[in-house]
Design a protein around this motif. Structure first.
Motif, PDB file in Angstrom:
ATOM      1  N   ASP A  78       0.861  -1.176   0.000  1.00 28.51           N
ATOM      2  CA  ASP A  78       0.000   0.000   0.000  1.00 28.51           C
ATOM      3  C   ASP A  78       0.901   1.231   0.000  1.00 28.51           C
ATOM      4  O   ASP A  78       1.158   1.850   1.039  1.00 28.51           O
ATOM      5  CB  ASP A  78      -0.920  -0.014   1.216  1.00 28.51           C
ATOM      6  CG  ASP A  78      -2.057   0.990   1.086  1.00 28.51           C
ATOM      7  OD1 ASP A  78      -1.893   1.960   0.321  1.00 28.51           O
ATOM      8  OD2 ASP A  78      -3.088   0.816   1.758  1.00 28.51           O
ATOM      9  N   ASN A  79       1.404   1.552  -1.186  1.00 34.83           N
ATOM     10  CA  ASN A  79       2.391   2.618  -1.316  1.00 34.83           C
ATOM     11  C   ASN A  79       1.840   3.980  -0.892  1.00 34.83           C
ATOM     12  O   ASN A  79       2.543   4.773  -0.271  1.00 34.83           O
ATOM     13  CB  ASN A  79       2.891   2.674  -2.757  1.00 34.83           C
ATOM     14  CG  ASN A  79       3.721   1.473  -3.125  1.00 34.83           C
ATOM     15  OD1 ASN A  79       4.853   1.330  -2.680  1.00 34.83           O
ATOM     16  ND2 ASN A  79       3.172   0.577  -3.942  1.00 34.83           N
ATOM     17  N   ALA A  80       0.589   4.240  -1.226  1.00 36.69           N
ATOM     18  CA  ALA A  80      -0.002   5.531  -0.874  1.00 36.69           C
ATOM     19  C   ALA A  80      -0.119   5.677   0.642  1.00 36.69           C
ATOM     20  O   ALA A  80       0.206   6.733   1.203  1.00 36.69           O
ATOM     21  CB  ALA A  80      -1.370   5.683  -1.532  1.00 36.69           C
ATOM     22  N   ARG A 105       4.558   7.029  -8.198  1.00 34.54           N
ATOM     23  CA  ARG A 105       3.324   7.822  -8.270  1.00 34.54           C
ATOM     24  C   ARG A 105       2.512   7.699  -6.977  1.00 34.54           C
ATOM     25  O   ARG A 105       2.077   8.696  -6.397  1.00 34.54           O
ATOM     26  CB  ARG A 105       2.496   7.336  -9.452  1.00 34.54           C
ATOM     27  CG  ARG A 105       1.143   8.005  -9.622  1.00 34.54           C
ATOM     28  CD  ARG A 105       0.285   7.183 -10.582  1.00 34.54           C
ATOM     29  NE  ARG A 105      -0.087   5.895 -10.000  1.00 34.54           N
ATOM     30  CZ  ARG A 105      -0.335   4.789 -10.720  1.00 34.54           C
ATOM     31  NH1 ARG A 105      -0.203   4.804 -12.031  1.00 34.54           N
ATOM     32  NH2 ARG A 105      -0.692   3.682 -10.109  1.00 34.54           N
ATOM     33  N   ASP A 106       2.332   6.474  -6.495  1.00 35.01           N
ATOM     34  CA  ASP A 106       1.470   6.251  -5.339  1.00 35.01           C
ATOM     35  C   ASP A 106       2.126   6.718  -4.039  1.00 35.01           C
ATOM     36  O   ASP A 106       1.446   7.247  -3.144  1.00 35.01           O
ATOM     37  CB  ASP A 106       1.103   4.771  -5.231  1.00 35.01           C
ATOM     38  CG  ASP A 106       0.247   4.321  -6.406  1.00 35.01           C
ATOM     39  OD1 ASP A 106      -0.294   5.192  -7.125  1.00 35.01           O
ATOM     40  OD2 ASP A 106       0.135   3.094  -6.628  1.00 35.01           O
ATOM     41  N   SER A 108       4.523   3.117 -11.001  1.00 39.01           N
ATOM     42  CA  SER A 108       3.350   3.246 -10.137  1.00 39.01           C
ATOM     43  C   SER A 108       3.768   3.383  -8.678  1.00 39.01           C
ATOM     44  O   SER A 108       3.092   4.075  -7.898  1.00 39.01           O
ATOM     45  CB  SER A 108       2.431   2.034 -10.308  1.00 39.01           C
ATOM     46  OG  SER A 108       3.069   0.844  -9.864  1.00 39.01           O
ATOM     47  N   THR A 109       4.863   2.739  -8.282  1.00 38.75           N
ATOM     48  CA  THR A 109       5.333   2.864  -6.904  1.00 38.75           C
ATOM     49  C   THR A 109       5.662   4.322  -6.584  1.00 38.75           C
ATOM     50  O   THR A 109       5.284   4.847  -5.540  1.00 38.75           O
ATOM     51  CB  THR A 109       6.579   1.988  -6.679  1.00 38.75           C
ATOM     52  OG1 THR A 109       7.522   2.236  -7.729  1.00 38.75           O
ATOM     53  CG2 THR A 109       6.217   0.518  -6.680  1.00 38.75           C
ATOM     54  N   ARG A 127      -3.074  -5.844  -2.559  1.00 37.48           N
ATOM     55  CA  ARG A 127      -2.318  -4.737  -1.960  1.00 37.48           C
ATOM     56  C   ARG A 127      -2.010  -5.084  -0.512  1.00 37.48           C
ATOM     57  O   ARG A 127      -2.908  -5.310   0.284  1.00 37.48           O
ATOM     58  CB  ARG A 127      -3.110  -3.438  -2.051  1.00 37.48           C
ATOM     59  CG  ARG A 127      -2.326  -2.206  -1.625  1.00 37.48           C
ATOM     60  CD  ARG A 127      -3.069  -0.946  -1.991  1.00 37.48           C
ATOM     61  NE  ARG A 127      -4.371  -0.870  -1.344  1.00 37.48           N
ATOM     62  CZ  ARG A 127      -5.371  -0.100  -1.779  1.00 37.48           C
ATOM     63  NH1 ARG A 127      -5.215   0.608  -2.887  1.00 37.48           N
ATOM     64  NH2 ARG A 127      -6.510  -0.065  -1.118  1.00 37.48           N
TER      65      ARG A 127
END
Length: 353
Positions: free
Chosen positions: A163-165, A196-197, A193-194, A325
């Motif tokens: 859960d990168n965000a 970005r999040d 994406s990593t 995730r």
């Protein structure tokens, strides 16, 4: 000196069993009695026989080979992932064919086109994405694909990520709770994406505390670029002009940033600057870095990747392709100021999204 190729028929004759019994012995999961298995094993060892896995795959259409496309091996996280993936797949009777790639879907697509020529049973891409056209081709060929540590829009491709965000949000909450006001970010490769999040979650966390980003630089997940980013943010600047905290998009870059701050610019971590990374690779816990970071649970991520991939290979009608995730908890160490009595919230449990 040449070595004569030993055939299954010769092993069968020496063992006093049928050729099909020899074939079953060397086929993972096939049924063969203990007595027959021992006869075949002894005969094969005496003759120096080894099965030709690639030749068998041409006949059966089942290679039991998993193609793995990976980048960033200089990052400590991925050698660990490669080892765990290989071991987990081998325990299930599969073998791993490793190909290196670099950033960019065109390069990845070229590599995967080559892998498909080996009639692989499935594909894992670690920290790289593939084009929608190639995703469609893999689906048409019946080759399931799992993206490890990379999210991708569209149906039919399973993604296993942290859960990168939420990890980024937790870092922002730590910095703001510790009283930091000049908060910077060192980004990874912009198309990942990593990256970005993690940045999106970080900015959201800052906004929730009524703050905005003080400064930003790009490290591209590379050591040289991370060094340049650290100099851009800190070199030649007064205390008021430089950040007092920096979130770095992965540990690999965070180590470089810390080295520049301490040994090149003479700044204290965390006295002058708090530093937080992402991944929790082994050196993060070394006394030389003692890095506060967001943990990616490589072992669980690998287990879920193997579980989902093999389900799609072995029981495709029942298998899910929904993204997974994993929780990404903040690990508190000595590289960042920690408010007295403060602790990060419990991360969310694993989700299929």
């Amino acid at each position: 000196m040449t070595i004569e190729k030993v055939t299954m028929a010769e092993v069968a004759a020496k063992a006093g069993v049928s050729r099909s019994a020899v074939s079953r012995y060397f086929t993972p999961g096939a049924s063969v009695s203990k007595k027959t298995a021992e006869k075949v094993r002894l005969a094969a060892e005496a003759l120096g026989f080894r099965p030709n896995i690639l030749a068998r795959s041409l006949i059966t259409g089942q290679s039991r080979i998993i193609g793995l496309v990976i980048a960033y091996l200089e990052n400590y996280f991925y050698p660990e992932v490669l080892e765990k993936l290989s071991k987990a797949l081998q325990e299930r009777g599969y073998h791993v064919l490793v190909f290196m790639s670099s950033q960019g879907s065109e390069t990845v697509d070229d590599v995967i086109q080559e892998i498909l020529d080996y009639q692989v049973a499935g594909l894992v891409t670690a920290s790289v994405s593939l084009s929608s056209e190639l995703s469609t081709r893999c689906a048409a060929l019946g080759v399931p694909v799992v993206l490890f540590n990379r999210a991708q829009d569209g149906k039919g491709v399973t993604c296993v990520t942290s859960d990168n965000a939420d990890g980024g949000r937790q870092v922002a909450r730590l910095f703001t709770a510790a009283g930091h006001r000049r908060i910077a970010y060192v980004a990874g490769w912009e198309q990942a994406s990593t990256q970005r999040d993690r940045e999106a979650g970080f900015l959201q966390g800052l906004a929730e505390a009524g703050q905005s980003l003080f400064a930003r630089a790009v490290g591209n997940y590379e050591a040289a670029a991370a060094k340049a980013a650290a100099r851009q943010l800190f070199a030649g600047k007064s205390e008021a002009e430089r950040p007092d905290a920096v979130f770095v998009a992965n540990d690999h870059m965070a180590f470089v940033v810390m080295d520049v701050l301490r040994f090149e610019l003479g700044l204290k971590v965390p006295g002058d600057v708090s530093v937080v990374g992402f991944d929790d690779v082994p050196p993060a816990a070394w006394p030389a870095y003692d890095l506060t970071t967001v943990r990616q649970d490589a072992e669980t991520m690998v287990a879920r990747t193997v579980e989902r991939l093999l389900a799609q290979i072995e029981t495709p009608a029942e298998a899910s392709s929904e993204p997974i995730r994993m929780p990404a908890p903040l690990v508190l160490r000595g590289s960042a100021r920690i408010p007295e009595g403060w602790s990060p919230p419990e991360p969310e449990p694993p989700q299929e999204i």
